[in-house]
Each structure stands twice: as C-alpha cells, then as structure tokens.
Design a protein around this motif. Structure first.
Motif, PDB file in Angstrom:
ATOM      1  N   ARG A 237       0.618  -1.183   0.261  1.00  0.00           N
ATOM      2  CA  ARG A 237       0.342  -0.301   0.203  1.00  0.00           C
ATOM      3  C   ARG A 237       0.814   0.826  -0.054  1.00  0.00           C
ATOM      4  O   ARG A 237       0.362   2.211  -0.457  1.00  0.00           O
ATOM      5  CB  ARG A 237      -0.459   0.085   1.066  1.00  0.00           C
ATOM      6  CG  ARG A 237      -2.066  -1.096   1.350  1.00  0.00           C
ATOM      7  CD  ARG A 237      -2.624  -0.771   2.779  1.00  0.00           C
ATOM      8  NE  ARG A 237      -3.760  -1.940   1.959  1.00  0.00           N
ATOM      9  CZ  ARG A 237      -3.939  -3.893   2.217  1.00  0.00           C
ATOM     10  NH1 ARG A 237      -3.076  -3.700   2.846  1.00  0.00           N
ATOM     11  NH2 ARG A 237      -5.438  -3.803   2.543  1.00  0.00           N
ATOM     12  N   LEU A 238       1.859   1.087   0.402  1.00  0.00           N
ATOM     13  CA  LEU A 238       2.768   2.275  -0.295  1.00  0.00           C
ATOM     14  C   LEU A 238       4.339   2.358  -1.491  1.00  0.00           C
ATOM     15  O   LEU A 238       4.643   1.118  -1.537  1.00  0.00           O
ATOM     16  CB  LEU A 238       3.835   1.942   1.142  1.00  0.00           C
ATOM     17  CG  LEU A 238       3.116   2.650   3.010  1.00  0.00           C
ATOM     18  CD1 LEU A 238       3.762   2.107   4.035  1.00  0.00           C
ATOM     19  CD2 LEU A 238       2.396   3.454   2.827  1.00  0.00           C
ATOM     20  N   ASP A 239       4.743   3.499  -1.924  1.00  0.00           N
ATOM     21  CA  ASP A 239       5.643   3.618  -2.247  1.00  0.00           C
ATOM     22  C   ASP A 239       6.856   2.922  -1.370  1.00  0.00           C
ATOM     23  O   ASP A 239       7.031   3.062  -0.847  1.00  0.00           O
ATOM     24  CB  ASP A 239       5.808   4.683  -2.904  1.00  0.00           C
ATOM     25  CG  ASP A 239       5.820   6.015  -2.045  1.00  0.00           C
ATOM     26  OD1 ASP A 239       7.593   5.692  -1.585  1.00  0.00           O
ATOM     27  OD2 ASP A 239       5.311   7.129  -1.675  1.00  0.00           O
ATOM     28  N   THR A 240       8.017   2.922  -2.219  1.00  0.00           N
ATOM     29  CA  THR A 240       9.320   2.363  -1.880  1.00  0.00           C
ATOM     30  C   THR A 240      10.057   3.331  -0.860  1.00  0.00           C
ATOM     31  O   THR A 240      10.624   2.624  -0.338  1.00  0.00           O
ATOM     32  CB  THR A 240      10.291   1.184  -3.006  1.00  0.00           C
ATOM     33  OG1 THR A 240       9.523   0.149  -3.925  1.00  0.00           O
ATOM     34  CG2 THR A 240      11.684   0.712  -2.280  1.00  0.00           C
ATOM     35  N   GLY A 241      10.194   4.451  -1.777  1.00  0.00           N
ATOM     36  CA  GLY A 241      10.951   5.447  -0.360  1.00  0.00           C
ATOM     37  C   GLY A 241       9.936   5.616   0.437  1.00  0.00           C
ATOM     38  O   GLY A 241      11.074   5.773   1.441  1.00  0.00           O
ATOM     39  N   LEU A 242       8.909   5.727   0.310  1.00  0.00           N
ATOM     40  CA  LEU A 242       8.349   5.511   2.185  1.00  0.00           C
ATOM     41  C   LEU A 242       8.314   4.772   3.039  1.00  0.00           C
ATOM     42  O   LEU A 242       9.031   4.461   4.529  1.00  0.00           O
ATOM     43  CB  LEU A 242       7.085   6.259   1.779  1.00  0.00           C
ATOM     44  CG  LEU A 242       6.447   6.637   3.214  1.00  0.00           C
ATOM     45  CD1 LEU A 242       6.924   7.728   3.811  1.00  0.00           C
ATOM     46  CD2 LEU A 242       4.349   6.616   3.393  1.00  0.00           C
ATOM     47  N   THR A 243       8.197   3.897   2.744  1.00  0.00           N
ATOM     48  CA  THR A 243       8.206   2.355   2.686  1.00  0.00           C
ATOM     49  C   THR A 243       9.958   2.458   3.632  1.00  0.00           C
ATOM     50  O   THR A 243       9.925   1.781   4.512  1.00  0.00           O
ATOM     51  CB  THR A 243       8.344   1.092   2.022  1.00  0.00           C
ATOM     52  OG1 THR A 243       7.321   1.364   2.055  1.00  0.00           O
ATOM     53  CG2 THR A 243       8.272   0.105   3.113  1.00  0.00           C
ATOM     54  N   ALA A 244      10.742   2.242   2.944  1.00  0.00           N
ATOM     55  CA  ALA A 244      12.735   2.511   2.896  1.00  0.00           C
ATOM     56  C   ALA A 244      12.144   3.099   4.871  1.00  0.00           C
ATOM     57  O   ALA A 244      13.292   3.825   5.323  1.00  0.00           O
ATOM     58  CB  ALA A 244      13.708   3.095   2.178  1.00  0.00           C
ATOM     59  N   ILE A 245      11.516   4.679   4.395  1.00  0.00           N
ATOM     60  CA  ILE A 245      11.730   5.444   5.655  1.00  0.00           C
ATOM     61  C   ILE A 245      11.473   5.452   6.884  1.00  0.00           C
ATOM     62  O   ILE A 245      12.112   5.323   8.045  1.00  0.00           O
ATOM     63  CB  ILE A 245      11.278   7.272   5.397  1.00  0.00           C
ATOM     64  CG1 ILE A 245      11.948   7.742   4.137  1.00  0.00           C
ATOM     65  CG2 ILE A 245      11.220   8.100   6.250  1.00  0.00           C
ATOM     66  CD1 ILE A 245      11.460   8.782   3.225  1.00  0.00           C
ATOM     67  N   LEU A 246       9.798   4.728   6.583  1.00  0.00           N
ATOM     68  CA  LEU A 246       9.408   4.310   7.693  1.00  0.00           C
ATOM     69  C   LEU A 246      10.223   2.560   8.282  1.00  0.00           C
ATOM     70  O   LEU A 246      10.866   3.040   9.499  1.00  0.00           O
ATOM     71  CB  LEU A 246       8.184   3.503   7.532  1.00  0.00           C
ATOM     72  CG  LEU A 246       7.257   4.383   6.790  1.00  0.00           C
ATOM     73  CD1 LEU A 246       5.749   4.057   6.620  1.00  0.00           C
ATOM     74  CD2 LEU A 246       6.854   5.350   8.355  1.00  0.00           C
ATOM     75  N   GLY A 247      11.231   2.399   7.660  1.00  0.00           N
ATOM     76  CA  GLY A 247      12.084   1.513   8.164  1.00  0.00           C
ATOM     77  C   GLY A 247      13.469   1.993   9.251  1.00  0.00           C
ATOM     78  O   GLY A 247      14.038   0.915   9.628  1.00  0.00           O
TER      79      GLY A 247
END
Length: 308
Positions: A237-247
């Motif tokens: 449900r998220l783009d890869t960039g945001l997923t990485a930042i949340l990580g």
C-alpha cells in the motif's frame, strides 16, 4: 495510515532483534548457529501457521509466482549475512550507518524502477533521517579513519542494497497472494540463501538442546515471522521510498532496547539522533509527498492461479 503503522511495527521488530542476538552470542553460540536457527525456525513456524490456517482455503499459486517469492526472500537472508561480515572489519556504529543507506536507496529504487520522482519533502525527510542516524549510531565520536575498511564498506553497502531489494519486492511481488502465504514462500528463499552460507550444523551438533532452540525461536519471531508478515501486509500500500524511510524506526528501537535490557549507556547525542530520525519519519509520512496506493484486489482462494 494503517499500512504505515504495519511497516513501522515490522521495522521495530528488527530493532528488538539485535538485543537478542547479543544475548545469544553471550551464551556462546556462533553467528552461523544464531543466523541459521533464526531463519530456519522462523520459516518452519510460518509454514506451521500456514498449514493450521489452510482450512479456510488454499490459494492456487502459479509455480513461477512461487519462484519469484522464493527469489525475493533470498534478499532477507543475505541482508543479515552481509551485515555480519561487515561487522568483522568495521565498528558497529559505522556498520549501522552504512546499513541505513537503505533509506535513500529505497527512494532511488522508486525513481528508477517505478518512475516516481522524489519530492523535495521526501528528500528532506531522508536528509533528516540520515543526520539522526549519524548521531544515534555514535559514528561521530572519535576518528572515522580508524573505522574504515574498504571490504567492510562494500559489505555494509551490500547489506543496505539487499535490504532495499527486500523492501521493494515486499511491496511489488505477488501482492494478490495472502500475506501469510507470501511470507512463507519468501522465508523459504531466505532459508535457502542462508543455508548456503551457513550450513545448518546446529541441527545435529546438539546446540538446539543446549539453549539455541529458545534463541532461535525468539530471533525467528522478531527477525523473520513478524517483519516478513507485517511488510507483506503494509508495503504493497506504500511506495518503496516511504517504506524505506519508515524502516528507519529500527535504529531508535535498537538503542532503546540496548539501554533498557543490556544497560548500555545512551548519551544526549544518541537521544538527539533518535529525535531527528523520528522527526524525519513524521515529516516524510505527513508532508503530502505522495499518496499511498491501494493494492490490487486479492483473488479468492482456490478460484484461479495467482499471478503478478
């Protein structure tokens, strides 16, 4: 918002992992035993959960989709392998800093592979997170030159790249497949990859009966089962960039657990770094830098082959 929370919980689970790894090492277990038991037991428990829930229907998954999931899962195991080898020639603080390059690598992956041009808000969030990582990891204390090893830097960046690919494939490969089934096949790939590097000698050398079973279960839970499932649910449900930042939430959790459970000293610089990481995550998530996308509707179990 729910998808972001799932990814945050998955990354936080990785943060808890390092404390248990240190305790397992203190009990005398080797990196090969710790890593191998984590992956194999995590995979076994996940497949057990799949079998227990199979009464609700077994999805028909095309063989090529299974192989894509297995191949994607290899990156999960390789991240730990690369990171461990990096730690052999680098200080932990510098190795962490290299690993956290996945935050901007995820942004680049989104740009190159999906054509999503990063906005200034997302780039600013990355800069804030990396600044916080430098402070929280303690890499600014002492001389950086004493921590540099070309091979170690290469391995640390390889771990970051491998983690980026895990994040990317978690949100892109076979999103129609139920999350638990996706996790099981991906963890199968992780097990195969790690077993090549660390042959599972612990299965017959008696280590499991001497305490490794407990650590393997805890490490498998926090290092394989929970993050794999939570990323499988949230990342599509998220783009890869945001997923990485949340990580990036992983590092604050690492520091908090080390402080509370291992009684490691945490100074004002580390707390300031944690604050910056959290600020960067919030800024990126709330800046309106890109709308979350909804995954494709799941194909009802047993009706047709699931395809990517």
């Amino acid at each position: 918002m729910r998808a972001s929370l799932l990814v945050l919980l998955g990354a936080a689970s990785y943060g808890v992992l390092s404390t248990f790894v240190k305790l397992a090492y203190a009990d005398g277990f080797t990196p090969g035993e710790v890593t191998g038991s984590q992956v194999l037991l995590g995979c076994a428990v996940t497949w057990l959960l799949v079998l227990l829930g199979s009464g609700r229907g077994i999805p028909s998954i095309a063989p090529r989709v299974r192989w894509k999931l297995i191949g994607s899962g290899v990156f999960t195991g390789l991240t730990g392998v690369f990171y461990y080898y990096a730690l052999q020639s680098l200080d932990a603080s510098f190795a962490v800093l290299l690993l956290f390059q996945f935050t901007w690598m995820g942004l680049v992956a989104d740009w190159v592979l999906q054509g999503r041009v990063p906005t200034r808000y997302r780039v600013a969030g990355i800069v804030i997170v990396l600044a916080g990582t430098a402070l929280a990891s303690g890499v600014l204390d002492g001389s950086l030159l004493d921590r540099v090893s070309p091979s170690g830097i290469g391995l640390g960046l390889a771990a970051a790249a491998s983690y980026t690919l895990f994040i990317y494939f978690s949100g892109k490969v076979a999103v129609q497949v139920p999350a638990l089934w996706r996790s099981a096949w991906m963890l199968t790939g992780a097990s195969l990859g790690v077993s090549v590097v660390y042959p599972p000698q612990f299965l017959w050398n008696g280590a499991l009966g001497n305490g490794l079973l407990m650590w393997g279960f805890l490490l498998g839970l926090f290092g394989m089962i929970l993050p794999s499932y939570l990323y499988a649910k949230g990342a599509p449900r998220l783009d890869t960039g945001l997923t990485a930042i949340l990580g990036a939430i992983e590092l604050p959790v690492v520091i908090l657990c080390s402080s509370l459970l291992l009684h490691e000293r945490t100074g004002i610089t580390e707390w300031l770094g944690i604050a910056l990481i959290l600020a960067g995550i919030v800024f990126s998530e709330r800046s309106g830098s890109g709308k979350n996308r909804e995954p494709e509707a799941a194909v009802p179990a047993g009706t047709e082959e699931l395809k990517v």
